[in-house]
Enzyme design. Structure first.
Site, mmCIF file in Angstrom:
data_model
loop_
_atom_site.group_PDB
_atom_site.id
_atom_site.type_symbol
_atom_site.label_atom_id
_atom_site.label_comp_id
_atom_site.label_asym_id
_atom_site.label_seq_id
_atom_site.Cartn_x
_atom_site.Cartn_y
_atom_site.Cartn_z
ATOM 1 N N GLU A 77 33.171 55.714 36.854
ATOM 2 C CA GLU A 77 32.493 54.885 37.858
ATOM 3 C C GLU A 77 32.537 55.491 39.253
ATOM 4 O OE1 GLU A 77 33.203 50.631 37.901
ATOM 5 O OE2 GLU A 77 32.819 50.541 40.041
ATOM 6 N N GLY A 112 30.157 38.356 38.298
ATOM 7 C CA GLY A 112 30.039 36.919 38.541
ATOM 8 C C GLY A 112 28.606 36.571 38.908
ATOM 9 N N ASP A 159 37.339 47.765 29.510
ATOM 10 C CA ASP A 159 36.491 47.552 30.691
ATOM 11 C C ASP A 159 37.347 47.731 31.956
ATOM 12 O OD1 ASP A 159 34.181 46.784 32.062
ATOM 13 O OD2 ASP A 159 34.684 44.646 31.968
ATOM 14 N N ASN A 181 29.469 39.244 31.032
ATOM 15 C CA ASN A 181 30.704 38.504 30.780
ATOM 16 C C ASN A 181 30.562 37.047 31.232
ATOM 17 O OD1 ASN A 181 33.351 37.771 30.302
ATOM 18 N ND2 ASN A 181 34.186 38.857 32.052
ATOM 19 N N THR A 182 30.338 36.855 32.542
ATOM 20 C CA THR A 182 30.342 35.503 33.115
ATOM 21 C C THR A 182 29.368 34.551 32.411
ATOM 22 O OG1 THR A 182 30.935 36.491 35.229
ATOM 23 C CG2 THR A 182 30.109 34.235 35.295
ATOM 24 N N SER A 226 38.679 43.523 29.107
ATOM 25 C CA SER A 226 39.294 43.854 30.394
ATOM 26 C C SER A 226 40.806 43.901 30.194
ATOM 27 C CB SER A 226 38.939 42.796 31.441
ATOM 28 O OG SER A 226 39.563 41.566 31.098
ATOM 29 N N GLY A 242 25.963 42.012 34.685
ATOM 30 C CA GLY A 242 24.696 41.646 34.029
ATOM 31 C C GLY A 242 24.315 40.173 34.131
HETATM 32 P P1 13P Z 1 29.331 39.640 34.748
HETATM 33 O O1 13P Z 1 30.604 38.884 34.561
HETATM 34 O O2 13P Z 1 28.734 39.463 36.089
HETATM 35 O O3 13P Z 1 28.352 39.387 33.650
HETATM 36 O O4 13P Z 1 29.706 41.199 34.695
HETATM 37 C C1 13P Z 1 30.357 41.717 33.567
HETATM 38 C C2 13P Z 1 30.808 43.108 33.786
HETATM 39 O O5 13P Z 1 30.240 43.848 34.542
HETATM 40 C C3 13P Z 1 31.969 43.575 33.026
HETATM 41 O O6 13P Z 1 32.384 44.831 33.411
#
Ligand code: 13P
Length: 288
Positions: free
Chosen positions: A136, A179, A85, A232-233, A50, A210
């Site tokens: 997007e 998140g 990202d 990510n989260t 990011s 995800g």
């Molecule tokens: P999460 O942090 O919910 O897994 O999403 C990650 C994401 O979509 C990065 O672009």
């Protein structure tokens, strides 16, 4: 193996009915943990960065140097793309020049005409280096590194228009959020996803957010054309949990347990484990 664009790996995933994971990196441990998982699982991989994480890691050149150094030193043989990202137009151009092999230009907050025009410009510039581009439509809900999305459900007609800009992959809001998901979340809108799949030919579709989507929903989405899933989260949560357990057990106070190479070790391996599980769920194991 040198960094590659995400184009071929995602077209293959779309054809063969699985998804490639994009796992976001925050530092050296993240990068090492995720590369280890991909090599062990023989899975193609997209490393996501990011704008906030890029700033934290002191810029695109530092990130590229670190990733390329690791690919060589760790003897990574699976295909790996380095992807921006949720990039602004300026950030997309900046990382393309620096050497990223894939970018997301996120124009979802703009009117569709502006989004289409800007995305076309990014595609034209990316063509010069062979990098892949993600567009997007319909923003992803929640907050990620200061980028806030309302969580619109994408309009399939707008998706069709964006897919024609020459992008390689399309992210569309279908009720997914960044998140963890709140209690009472309605789930992914599979009817809209199916519609988007039909209006965008065989374009690989991207599922953001995800973390925390139930496995059966993930599989259904892959069946409807999702070929890239961003996580990510979940890596952040398992890293924090393992690090907390280490400290709460007083291990940092035993011998040289305060050495960062020891202190960060459990969290790093916790990330590797989660990434391996996700690759198995997404069906990308052995697809490198
Ligand atoms: P999460 O942090 O919910 O897994 O999403 C990650 C994401 O979509 C990065 O672009």
């Amino acid at each position: 193996m040198a960094l590659v664009s995400a184009r071929d790996m995602l077209q293959k995933a779309r054809r063969e009915g699985y998804a490639v994971g994009q796992f976001n990196i925050n530092n050296l441990e993240w990068c090492k943990a995720i590369l280890n998982a991909a090599e062990e699982q023989r899975s193609p991989l997209i490393l996501g960065v990011s704008e906030g994480a890029m700033k934290y890691m002191e810029g695109a050149k530092t990130v590229i140097g670190m990733v390329e150094g690791m690919l060589e030193h760790m003897g990574i043989t699976v295909p790996v793309a380095l992807h921006l990202d949720h990039g602004s137009y300026e950030a997309a151009l900046h990382v393309l020049e620096a050497g990223f092999t894939s970018v997301m230009y996120d124009g979802s907050h703009e009117p569709i005409e502006v989004n289409v025009a800007q995305t076309k410009k990014v595609v034209a510039i990316a063509r010069e280096t062979g990098a892949s581009v993600e567009g997007e439509v319909g923003s992803i809900g929640g907050e990620e590194d200061g980028v806030e999305g309302k969580g619109d459900i994408a309009d399939p007609e707008e998706c069709r228009r964006l897919a024609k800009t020459g992008i390689d992959m399309l992210a569309a809001g279908i009720g997914n959020i960044h998140g963890t998901y709140p209690k009472g979340w309605q789930g992914l809108d599979m009817a809209v996803l199916s519609e988007i799949g039909k209006t965008t030919d065989d374009m690989p579709l991207v599922l953001h957010g995800g973390t925390g989507i139930p496995d059966d929903m993930v599989k259904e989405a892959i069946g409807l054309g999702v070929s890239k899933i961003n996580v990510n989260t979940e890596c952040q949560i398992v890293f924090a949990k393992a690090t907390r357990a280490y400290i709460e057990a007083g291990k940092d106070l035993q011998g040289k347990g305060f050495d960062p190479r020891k202190l960060l070790h459990p969290g790093t391996w916790a990330i590797t484990d989660v990434v391996k599980e996700k690759m198995a769920l997404f069906g990308s194991v052995g697809k490198a």
